[in-house]
Motif scaffolding. Structure first.
Motif, short mmCIF file in Angstrom:
data_model
loop_
_atom_site.label_atom_id
_atom_site.label_comp_id
_atom_site.label_asym_id
_atom_site.label_seq_id
_atom_site.Cartn_x
_atom_site.Cartn_y
_atom_site.Cartn_z
N TYR A 18 -9.03 15.04 4.30
CA TYR A 18 -8.05 14.50 3.37
C TYR A 18 -7.30 13.35 4.03
CZ TYR A 18 -8.69 18.82 0.72
OH TYR A 18 -9.23 19.85 0.00
N VAL A 19 -6.95 12.35 3.23
CA VAL A 19 -6.10 11.25 3.70
C VAL A 19 -4.98 11.07 2.68
CG1 VAL A 19 -5.94 8.78 4.16
CG2 VAL A 19 -7.91 10.05 4.97
N LEU A 20 -3.75 11.05 3.17
CA LEU A 20 -2.60 10.75 2.33
C LEU A 20 -2.20 9.30 2.60
CD1 LEU A 20 -0.44 13.96 2.63
CD2 LEU A 20 -1.32 12.96 0.54
N VAL A 21 -2.29 8.48 1.56
CA VAL A 21 -1.91 7.08 1.65
C VAL A 21 -0.50 6.97 1.07
CG1 VAL A 21 -2.47 4.72 1.00
CG2 VAL A 21 -4.31 6.39 1.33
N GLY A 22 0.46 6.66 1.93
CA GLY A 22 1.85 6.62 1.50
C GLY A 22 2.18 5.41 0.66
N ARG A 23 3.07 5.60 -0.30
CA ARG A 23 3.59 4.52 -1.12
C ARG A 23 5.10 4.39 -0.86
NH1 ARG A 23 0.67 5.68 -6.95
NH2 ARG A 23 -1.36 4.83 -6.39
N ARG A 24 5.65 3.29 -1.30
CA ARG A 24 7.06 3.02 -1.04
C ARG A 24 7.98 4.04 -1.71
NH1 ARG A 24 9.84 -0.40 1.76
NH2 ARG A 24 11.91 -1.01 1.08
N ASP A 25 7.57 4.61 -2.84
CA ASP A 25 8.39 5.62 -3.53
C ASP A 25 8.62 6.86 -2.67
OD1 ASP A 25 8.79 4.09 -5.73
OD2 ASP A 25 7.36 5.14 -7.02
#
Length: 145
Positions: free
Chosen positions: A78-85
């Motif tokens: 799994y990869v979690l791609v972070g967003r600014r929110d």
């Protein structure tokens, strides 16, 4: 549970299924080996400066720590791609979003494999300007006299 650290592993997971959330994108890929669940975290530079990106990454790591591993499928990356929110979203809401992301069926992408550079090859994006001789500029780029 292990961490993803190699770029090749991140690229392989990027071609797998994905689930979108306001604070992150969850990408997943099944593996054929009998190894443990592996999780990787990434935040791009467009999400802020280094301290902001590090804070997003820390919040994502804490989400995965608090999530029960039973909700994750075994033998998956799994990869979690972070967003600014992820900076302003309440932590409890993000945890619920992550639980929902693991439970809902993932949207599969139709990305092709990128096997290398395609320098010099035209991909149908318009005329090649590197092979046009002097005085033979395309009609769209000519300026009136």
């Amino acid at each position: 549970m292990d961490r993803l650290r190699q770029r090749a592993d991140f690229l392989a997971v990027a071609n797998g299924a994905r689930v979108n959330s306001p604070a992150f994108v969850l990408q997943s890929r099944p593996r054929d080996d009998g190894g443990p669940i592996r999780v990787g975290f990434t935040v791009t530079k467009k999400n802020g400066n280094a301290p902001e990106r590090n804070r997003i990454r820390r919040r994502l790591r804490e989400l995965v720590k608090r999530l029960d591993p039973v909700s994750m499928q075994p033998h998956h990356d799994y990869v979690l791609v972070g967003r600014r929110d992820a900076l302003s979203r309440p932590f409890a809401t993000m945890l619920d979003d992550l639980r929902i992301a693991f439970s809902k069926p993932a949207r599969h992408t139709a990305k092709g494999s990128h096997t290398g550079s395609h320098k010099g090859q035209s991909k149908g994006r318009g005329p090649r300007t590197d092979c046009i001789g002097p005085g033979t500029a395309p009609a769209a780029s000519r300026k009136p006299d």
